[in-house]
Scaffold this active site. Structure first.
Site, PDB file in Angstrom:
ATOM      1  CG  LEU A 153      -6.499   5.400  -4.912  1.00  0.00           C
ATOM      2  CD1 LEU A 153      -7.633   5.156  -3.498  1.00  0.00           C
ATOM      3  CD2 LEU A 153      -7.298   5.622  -5.954  1.00  0.00           C
ATOM      4  CB  ILE A 156      -2.847   1.036   2.037  1.00  0.00           C
ATOM      5  CG1 ILE A 156      -1.791   0.139   2.416  1.00  0.00           C
ATOM      6  CG2 ILE A 156      -3.913   1.179   3.316  1.00  0.00           C
ATOM      7  CD1 ILE A 156      -0.624   0.681   3.709  1.00  0.00           C
ATOM      8  CB  SER A 175      -4.233  10.220  -6.009  1.00  0.00           C
ATOM      9  OG  SER A 175      -3.116   9.353  -5.888  1.00  0.00           O
ATOM     10  NE  ARG A 176       3.662  12.472  -5.213  1.00  0.00           N
ATOM     11  CZ  ARG A 176       3.788  11.305  -4.922  1.00  0.00           C
ATOM     12  NH1 ARG A 176       3.631  10.173  -5.421  1.00  0.00           N
ATOM     13  NH2 ARG A 176       4.460  11.406  -3.642  1.00  0.00           N
ATOM     14  CB  SER A 177      -2.214  12.023 -11.437  1.00  0.00           C
ATOM     15  OG  SER A 177      -1.596  10.680 -11.282  1.00  0.00           O
ATOM     16  NE  ARG A 234       4.798   5.777   9.983  1.00  0.00           N
ATOM     17  CZ  ARG A 234       4.676   4.435   9.830  1.00  0.00           C
ATOM     18  NH1 ARG A 234       3.469   4.030   9.852  1.00  0.00           N
ATOM     19  NH2 ARG A 234       5.506   3.562   9.503  1.00  0.00           N
ATOM     20  CD  GLU A 263       2.472   5.059  16.809  1.00  0.00           C
ATOM     21  OE1 GLU A 263       1.438   5.849  16.018  1.00  0.00           O
ATOM     22  OE2 GLU A 263       2.929   4.027  16.151  1.00  0.00           O
ATOM     23  CG  HIS A 281       1.319   1.723  14.723  1.00  0.00           C
ATOM     24  ND1 HIS A 281       2.198   2.550  14.594  1.00  0.00           N
ATOM     25  CD2 HIS A 281       1.240   1.205  13.281  1.00  0.00           C
ATOM     26  CE1 HIS A 281       2.594   2.694  13.046  1.00  0.00           C
ATOM     27  NE2 HIS A 281       1.946   1.710  12.644  1.00  0.00           N
TER      28      HIS A 281
HETATM   29  C1  8YV Z   1       4.311  -1.637  11.693  1.00  0.00           C
HETATM   30  C2  8YV Z   1       3.897   0.310   9.891  1.00  0.00           C
HETATM   31  O1  8YV Z   1       3.521  -1.829  12.878  1.00  0.00           O
HETATM   32  O2  8YV Z   1       4.288  -0.819   7.773  1.00  0.00           O
HETATM   33  C3  8YV Z   1       4.275   0.037   8.498  1.00  0.00           C
HETATM   34  O3  8YV Z   1       4.665   1.163   8.061  1.00  0.00           O
HETATM   35  O4  8YV Z   1       3.675   1.071  10.454  1.00  0.00           O
HETATM   36  C4  8YV Z   1       3.464  -1.291  10.644  1.00  0.00           C
HETATM   37  O5  8YV Z   1       3.287  -2.236   9.638  1.00  0.00           O
HETATM   38  C5  8YV Z   1       5.548  -1.042  12.153  1.00  0.00           C
HETATM   39  O6  8YV Z   1       6.597  -0.810  10.851  1.00  0.00           O
HETATM   40  C6  8YV Z   1       6.246  -2.062  13.031  1.00  0.00           C
HETATM   41  O7  8YV Z   1       6.902  -1.300  13.830  1.00  0.00           O
END
Ligand code: 8YV
Length: 315
Positions: A153, A156, A175-177, A234, A263, A281
């Site tokens: 949390l 984003i 989340s951590r807390s 990720r 990727e 992505h």
């Molecule tokens: C981008 C992202 O696609 O902000 C990040 O951590 O993974 C993305 O916003 C990336 O950094 C562009 O290569």
């Protein structure tokens, strides 16, 4: 005065490339035919690096730049930069938080809706004429009012949660807390218990050594045959092999993924699965946000060499 030498690790927009070229003597590393020879020739004069979240700057690159002072990342995630080495060497690192939060959250929710309502096959059904020839598209799954789990949390995750609240969802998070701003949402620290609660499980945490494959086989199985895994963080935070196995044999119902291990060359097993929605992505990939990210990346570099405070430092 001679311009500071900057290593550009990957391609950027025209706007960013000309912005950098105004202030810096830019070395286009990504165009080098022989990257090792390129670094041997130019590495010692480089004082700044502009890189992206995916390309980062690993130990080998950093070691080849003995006079580098700052690495500015185009992206919020800095998992591809060797931060420990930078700290040890006193190299400053910046990223681009904040400016991309809302776009990534938009995509996470779009992935949920698109997956649950099967919008991609439904669109193909209408476009191909199947609707007229073969009748209605099969019934799909509801999203609003269902249970959501948000793993991580930060900014984003919060932005995802705010959107899900408007869909009347029962929101839990790990989340951590526990967080004061998550008023009315349930704190479930254990990712397995969070997945057990969730119909839609959003992965929004930073990737690092601590979170590697935190979405484990147990988390995936707790989410179960009716659950949907949505990852905008990720690939490395998910046990991808376990996820693929579970999607193939139905122990995990569905996935909607914007990020992958290795990727852009994603595992070909994904392409055979019709219970997975694939996205290349693209969380931050709107014109507006990419422009703001580029500006912030350049502003950090300029602040450093003007002797001002960094805008968004990591270390
Ligand atoms: C981008 C992202 O696609 O902000 C990040 O951590 O993974 C993305 O916003 C990336 O950094 C562009 O290569």
């Amino acid at each position: 005065m001679a311009k500071v030498a900057l290593l550009q690790v990957g391609p950027l927009s025209e706007r960013d490339e000309s912005g950098l070229a105004e202030k810096f003597d830019v070395f286009r590393y990504f165009e080098a035919e022989d990257p090792t020879a390129y670094l041997a020739e130019h590495g010692a004069k480089i004082r700044a690096v502009a890189t992206a979240g995916d390309r980062g700057a690993n130990a080998a690159l950093i070691e080849a730049l003995p006079n580098v002072e700052i690495i500015s990342v185009f992206g919020v995630g800095f998992d591809a930069v060797d931060i420990d080495l930078c700290s040890k060497k006193g190299i400053r690192v910046t990223n681009t938080p904040g400016v991309l939060t809302e776009d990534v959250a938009d995509l996470a929710v779009a992935l949920m809706l698109c997956q649950a309502r099967e919008m991609v096959p439904a669109e193909a059904w209408a476009r191909s004429g199947n609707w007229g020839k073969n009748g209605s598209f099969p019934l799909v799954r509801r999203a609003h009012g269902k249970k959501a789990g948000i793993l991580g949390l930060g900014a984003i995750g919060m932005a995802v949660g705010r959107r899900l609240a408007a869909f009347g969802m029962d929101i839990a998070y790990s989340s951590r807390s526990a967080k004061d701003e998550a008023d009315g949402w349930t704190f479930i620290e254990d990712p397995v218990a969070l997945a057990d609660h969730a119909d839609f499980f959003f992965v929004t945490l930073a990737s690092n050594a601590e979170t590697k494959q935190i979405v484990s086989k147990s988390v995936i199985e707790a989410l179960g045959p009716t659950g949907t895994l949505i990852n905008v963080a990720r690939g490395a935070v998910v046990d991808e092999a376990a996820m693929l196995d579970a999607l193939e044999d139905g122990r995990l119902g569905f996935a909607a993924l914007d990020v992958f291990e290795g990727e852009p060359a994603i595992d070909p097993r994904f392409q055979k699965l019709d219970n997975v929605l694939l996205s290349p992505h693209h969380g931050s990939a709107t014109t507006e946000t990419r422009q703001a990210m580029g500006e912030l990346m350049r502003a950090n570099l300029e602040a450093y060499f003007d002797g001002r405070d960094l805008l968004t430092p990591v270390v």
